[in-house]
Motif scaffolding. Structure first.
Motif, short mmCIF file in Angstrom:
data_model
loop_
_atom_site.label_atom_id
_atom_site.label_comp_id
_atom_site.label_asym_id
_atom_site.label_seq_id
_atom_site.Cartn_x
_atom_site.Cartn_y
_atom_site.Cartn_z
N VAL A 1 23.04 18.81 2.83
CA VAL A 1 22.28 17.79 3.56
C VAL A 1 23.23 16.65 3.88
CG1 VAL A 1 20.29 16.25 3.54
CG2 VAL A 1 20.19 18.41 2.27
N VAL A 2 23.47 16.43 5.18
CA VAL A 2 24.41 15.42 5.63
C VAL A 2 23.66 14.36 6.43
CG1 VAL A 2 26.47 14.96 7.04
CG2 VAL A 2 26.31 17.08 5.69
N ALA A 3 23.87 13.10 6.05
CA ALA A 3 23.28 11.98 6.78
C ALA A 3 24.33 11.39 7.70
CB ALA A 3 22.78 10.91 5.81
N LEU B 1 20.23 8.77 10.57
CA LEU B 1 19.44 7.77 9.86
C LEU B 1 20.05 6.39 10.05
CD1 LEU B 1 18.95 9.59 6.42
CD2 LEU B 1 17.23 9.36 8.22
N HIS B 2 19.19 5.37 9.98
CA HIS B 2 19.68 4.01 9.89
C HIS B 2 19.97 3.66 8.43
CE1 HIS B 2 20.01 1.94 13.64
NE2 HIS B 2 18.83 2.30 14.05
N GLU B 3 19.15 4.20 7.53
CA GLU B 3 19.35 3.99 6.11
C GLU B 3 18.74 5.18 5.38
OE1 GLU B 3 15.56 1.14 5.16
OE2 GLU B 3 17.31 0.23 6.08
N LEU B 4 19.12 5.38 4.15
CA LEU B 4 18.75 6.59 3.43
C LEU B 4 17.29 6.60 3.01
CD1 LEU B 4 21.96 7.03 1.27
CD2 LEU B 4 21.45 7.97 3.53
N GLY B 5 16.78 5.46 2.52
CA GLY B 5 15.37 5.35 2.15
C GLY B 5 14.95 6.43 1.18
N PRO B 6 13.73 6.99 1.38
CA PRO B 6 13.22 7.99 0.43
C PRO B 6 13.97 9.31 0.48
CG PRO B 6 11.71 7.73 2.28
CD PRO B 6 12.73 6.65 2.42
N LEU B 7 14.86 9.49 1.45
CA LEU B 7 15.63 10.73 1.53
C LEU B 7 16.90 10.68 0.69
CD1 LEU B 7 15.37 11.52 5.35
CD2 LEU B 7 13.92 12.34 3.49
N GLU B 8 17.22 9.52 0.14
CA GLU B 8 18.48 9.34 -0.58
C GLU B 8 18.75 10.41 -1.64
OE1 GLU B 8 21.36 8.28 -3.48
OE2 GLU B 8 19.19 8.33 -3.86
N PRO B 9 17.74 10.81 -2.46
CA PRO B 9 18.03 11.82 -3.49
C PRO B 9 18.46 13.17 -2.93
CG PRO B 9 15.98 10.67 -3.99
CD PRO B 9 16.35 10.30 -2.58
N LEU B 10 18.18 13.43 -1.66
CA LEU B 10 18.51 14.72 -1.07
C LEU B 10 19.90 14.76 -0.44
CD1 LEU B 10 15.16 15.58 0.77
CD2 LEU B 10 16.07 16.69 -1.27
N ILE B 11 20.48 13.60 -0.16
CA ILE B 11 21.69 13.54 0.64
C ILE B 11 22.92 13.94 -0.17
CG2 ILE B 11 23.12 12.09 2.11
CD1 ILE B 11 20.26 12.56 3.14
N ASP B 12 23.66 14.92 0.33
CA ASP B 12 24.91 15.34 -0.31
C ASP B 12 26.09 14.50 0.18
OD1 ASP B 12 24.07 17.73 -1.88
OD2 ASP B 12 23.49 18.46 0.10
#
Length: 271
Positions: free
Chosen positions: A50-52, A213-224
Motif C-alpha cells: 500500500v503506497v500513499a 492523499l493529502h494526509e494519511l488520516g484513518p488509512l495510516e495503519p495500512l500504509i507501507d
C-alpha cells in the motif's frame, strides 16, 4: 482500526512482496497544456503493498496516477504494469481505478447497481452480465455498506455515498491493484471509516493499492510506504511520516491553502 494487521505482520506473512512491482514508473515526465507537471519521477508498487502518494496541490499526484491508466500521455520515461509496458498492457480488469470524487452517474440517470455494474464490464463477454457478475456487483456494494441502496438513483446520494459507489464500481471487477485519487477528500467521518475498513479487507486479501492523499488520516495503519511529490519531483520515498497536532484528530479535513513553494514537511503533511 484496532484489529488492523500491522505492516510488519503483512510483510512477514505475504509472499512476493519484494518481487517484481505491479506498477513501475521510471523517469516519467508529463505535460499538461505544454506545462511540465512530472519531471522524471520513479515510483513502484509491489504486490500486496500500500503506497500513499502525497504532496501539495499542483505537485503532480493526480497526474502521476493518470499516466498509469493512460489518461495522461507521458513525454518521457517508461511505465510497466505487471511487468508489461503500459502501451502493450491489455488486462485492465486487473486494475481498479477510483477517480477524484465526482457524480457517479456522470450526469446520466442511473441506479446504484447500474453504475457499479459498469465496473464489471471488463470481465464480461459482449457486455452481458452473468450470474457471477451480478454476484460480484452485490458483493462490492455490501463491502462499501451500500447494499441497501442498490436500487436507488445515484443522484439521491450524499457525497460520501457517491464515493462509496465509485469504490464499489472498481471493486466489482475484483482487481489485483486499486488506484485511488483522493478517496477521502470531502467525505464525512462515517464514510471515511467505511472506506478504511473496505481497503483493509482488500489489503488482507492480497491487493496492492496506490492512493493519492493529502494526509494519511484513518488509512495510516495500512500504509507501507509514502512517496511525496514536490513540483513534479520525488521529494521522499520511504516510511510514512507521522501525523501530529490537529492533523491527527479524527475527522480533520485538509482544507487550508497550500503555499506556492512548500518546504519539506517533517510531519508528513504538506500544508
Amino acid at each position: 482500526m484496532g484489529d488492523t494487521q500491522s505492516k510488519a505482520e503483512r510483510s512477514a506473512t505475504e509472499p512476493g512482496r519484494d518481487g517484481d512491482p505491479v506498477i513501475a514508473l521510471r523517469g516519467v515526465t508529463a505535460e499538461l497544456g505544454s506545462r511540465p507537471v512530472l519531471r522524471g519521477i520513479d515510483l513502484t508498487v509491489h504486490r500486496g503493498e500500500v503506497v500513499a502518494l502525497l504532496g501539495a496541490n499542483g505537485s503532480g499526484k493526480s497526474t502521476a496516477v493518470r499516466t498509469v491508466i493512460g489518461q495522461v500521455p507521458v513525454t518521457g520515461g517508461t511505465i510497466d504494469l505487471f511487468g508489461v509496458p503500459r502501451e502493450r498492457f491489455r488486462d485492465w480488469a486487473r486494475i481498479g481505478y477510483v477517480p477524484q470524487r465526482t457524480t457517479a452517474s456522470g450526469g446520466v440517470p442511473a441506479t446504484v447497481t447500474e453504475v457499479v455494474s459498469s465496473g464489471r464490464l471488463a470481465r464480461t463477454r459482449f457486455g452481458l452480465l452473468r450470474r457471477a457478475d451480478r454476484a460480484a456487483v452485490r458483493s462490492a456494494l455490501e463491502r462499501v455498506g451500500m447494499g441497501d441502496r442498490a436500487g436507488d438513483p445515484v443522484d439521491a446520494l450524499s457525497g460520501g455515498q457517491h464515493q462509496r459507489v465509485l469504490i464499489a464500481r472498481a471493486l466489482a471487477a475484483e482487481p489485483e491493484v486499486l488506484i485511488m485519487d483522493e478517496p477521502m477528500a470531502g467525505v464525512d467521518l462515517s464514510s471515511q471509516e467505511v472506506l478504511a475498513s473496505t481497503l483493509r479487507d482488500q489489503v488482507a486479501s492480497g491487493a496492492s493499492v496506490l492512493l493519492v492523499l493529502h494526509e494519511l488520516g484513518p488509512l495510516e495503519p495500512l500504509i507501507d510506504r509514502a512517496v511525496v511529490l514536490r513540483e513534479g519531483c520525488v521529494l521522499h520515498d520511504g516510511p510514512p511520516p507521522r501525523a501530529v497536532g490537529q492533523h491527527a484528530l479524527p475527522g480533520h479535513d485538509h482544507v487550508h491553502p497550500h503555499t506556492a513553494h512548500p518546504e519539506p514537511v517533517r510531519t508528513g503533511l504538506l500544508s
